[in-house]
Design an enzyme around this catalytic site. Structure first.
Site, PDB file in Angstrom:
ATOM      1  N   CYS A   1       0.836  -1.211   0.000  1.00 19.85           N
ATOM      2  CA  CYS A   1       0.000   0.000   0.000  1.00 19.85           C
ATOM      3  C   CYS A   1       0.865   1.254   0.000  1.00 19.85           C
ATOM      4  CB  CYS A   1      -0.922  -0.003   1.209  1.00 19.85           C
ATOM      5  SG  CYS A   1      -1.925   1.481   1.359  1.00 19.85           S
TER       6      CYS A   1
ATOM      7  N   CYS B   1      -0.357   4.121   2.215  1.00 14.81           N
ATOM      8  CA  CYS B   1      -0.067   3.937   3.637  1.00 14.81           C
ATOM      9  C   CYS B   1       1.414   4.185   3.937  1.00 14.81           C
ATOM     10  CB  CYS B   1      -0.394   2.514   4.086  1.00 14.81           C
ATOM     11  SG  CYS B   1      -1.911   1.833   3.432  1.00 14.81           S
ATOM     12  N   ASP B   2       2.289   3.676   3.092  1.00 12.46           N
ATOM     13  CA  ASP B   2       3.709   3.600   3.459  1.00 12.46           C
ATOM     14  C   ASP B   2       4.652   4.451   2.604  1.00 12.46           C
ATOM     15  OD1 ASP B   2       2.996   1.772   5.412  1.00 12.46           O
ATOM     16  OD2 ASP B   2       3.133   0.085   4.036  1.00 12.46           O
TER      17      ASP B   2
END
Ligand code: NDP
Length: 308
Positions: free
Chosen positions: A134, A137-138
């Site tokens: 993701c 997200c990261d």
């Protein structure tokens, strides 16, 4: 026969939020958590984009808080997997692996989706330590670093483009010489100077398990069979997601990719059966959107039961 107001199947962000809201509406929900309670957040390290945590929070810790908050208002949780459902007649029923049958006036499905992975041992070992599924997200953790994105679909292009905001270089590794992505996404990716492509190739190995951080990859060209190594700090797997809907095949309407079709909020084609989170969302797939739709499902259930 004990009949629950609502049974929630699946315990990711969407499930726990649906439980929280339906518990606070005095519905005394029963949450069947599944075999890996917490869903995709349990394989994430730092979560920095969930509102309310300005310093970030670890994924598993966030899950624990969700659970605690839902139980505070009377949610009952069962750590078991549902292996069969009957949506043909009311009350609806769910059977768990030990053979126990639970009956409900309504059901909320929040079984989530699973990111497809390459299946490499090193990928598994370094997940959350430089390997991610993701970028939203990261990606932030890879400022001025070099990363790879695996895949040739729209998700891979979107992730690659997103990553150019942080990374100094993004290498897309695709197993064919043609992208599956839509033309517009392909064009955007190809026009971006930070993105380069390695065609007809697959990752054979992600290093380095001894330091527990990503330091590089070994890539194999499927035409020449030659391998080469690339130094980089992050690997994003973007080869698609699999909605966890095997249980519901031929029971409720699914789209071609297997996601549950919802309309008018979280309603499925069967009155009394609702779905929320990634199991019905192939676009946003974020913890915060899953929480939002979990809240919607609980409100939809409350209205459905009071109208009945
Ligand atoms: P897709 O199934 O469309 O693409 C998956 C990609 O990963 C393909 O290029 C595939 O290769 C590759 N792949 C699959 N398995 C492996 C493997 N084991 N090793 C290496 N490569 C592999 O999934 P997406 O998640 O990209 O998209 C899913 C759906 O969501 C699509 O309909 C897409 O259009 C949509 N979507 C739309 C977006 C938008 O409109 N903004 C954004 C994101 C997704 P190959 O091509 O060879 O099969």
């Amino acid at each position: 026969m004990n009949i629950e107001n609502t049974i929630i199947i699946g315990s990711g962000v969407a499930g726990y939020t649906a439980a929280l809201y339906s518990a606070r509406a005095n519905l005394k929900p029963l949450l069947i958590e599944g075999i890996t309670p917490g869903g995709q957040l349990t394989i994430t390290t730092d979560v920095e984009n969930y509102p309310g945590f300005p310093d970030g929070i670890l994924g598993p810790e966030l899950v624990t808080l969700f659970k605690k908050q839902s139980e505070r208002f009377g949610t009952r949780t069962i750590q078991s997997e549902v292996i069969e459902v009957d949506f043909n007649k009311e009350p609806f029923s769910c059977t768990t692996e030990n053979g126990t049958k639970y009956y409900g006036k309504s059901i909320i499905i929040s079984t989530g989706a699973t990111a497809k992975l390459l299946g490499l041992e090193s990928e598994n070992a370094l997940m959350g330590k430089g390997v991610s599924a993701c970028a939203t997200c990261d990606g932030f953790f890879f400022r001025d670093q070099e990363v790879a994105v695996v895949g040739g679909g729209d998700t891979a292009m979107e992730e690659a483009l997103f990553l150019t905001k942080f990374a100094s270089k993004v290498t897309v590794i695709h197993r064919r010489d043609q992208l599956r992505a839509s033309k517009i996404m392909e064009q955007r990716a190809k026009e971006n100077k930070k993105i380069n492509f390695i065609w007809n190739s697959v990752i054979e190995e992600i290093s380095d398990q001894t330091t527990n951080t990503v330091t590089g990859i070994t890539v194999k060209n499927l035409i020449t069979q030659k391998t080469s190594t690339i130094k980089l700090q992050g690997v994003f797997i973007a080869i698609g997601h699999q909605p966890n809907t095997n249980l519901f095949t031929n029971k409720i309407n699914l789209n071609d990719q297997g996601y549950i079709i919802t309309k008018e909020g979280t309603a499925t084609n069967i009155p009394g059966i609702f779905a929320c989170g990634d199991v019905q969302d192939w676009i946003y797939r974020q913890a915060v959107t899953a929480a939002g739709s979990g809240c919607m499902a609980a409100i939809d259930v409350e209205r459905y039961l009071s109208e009945k």
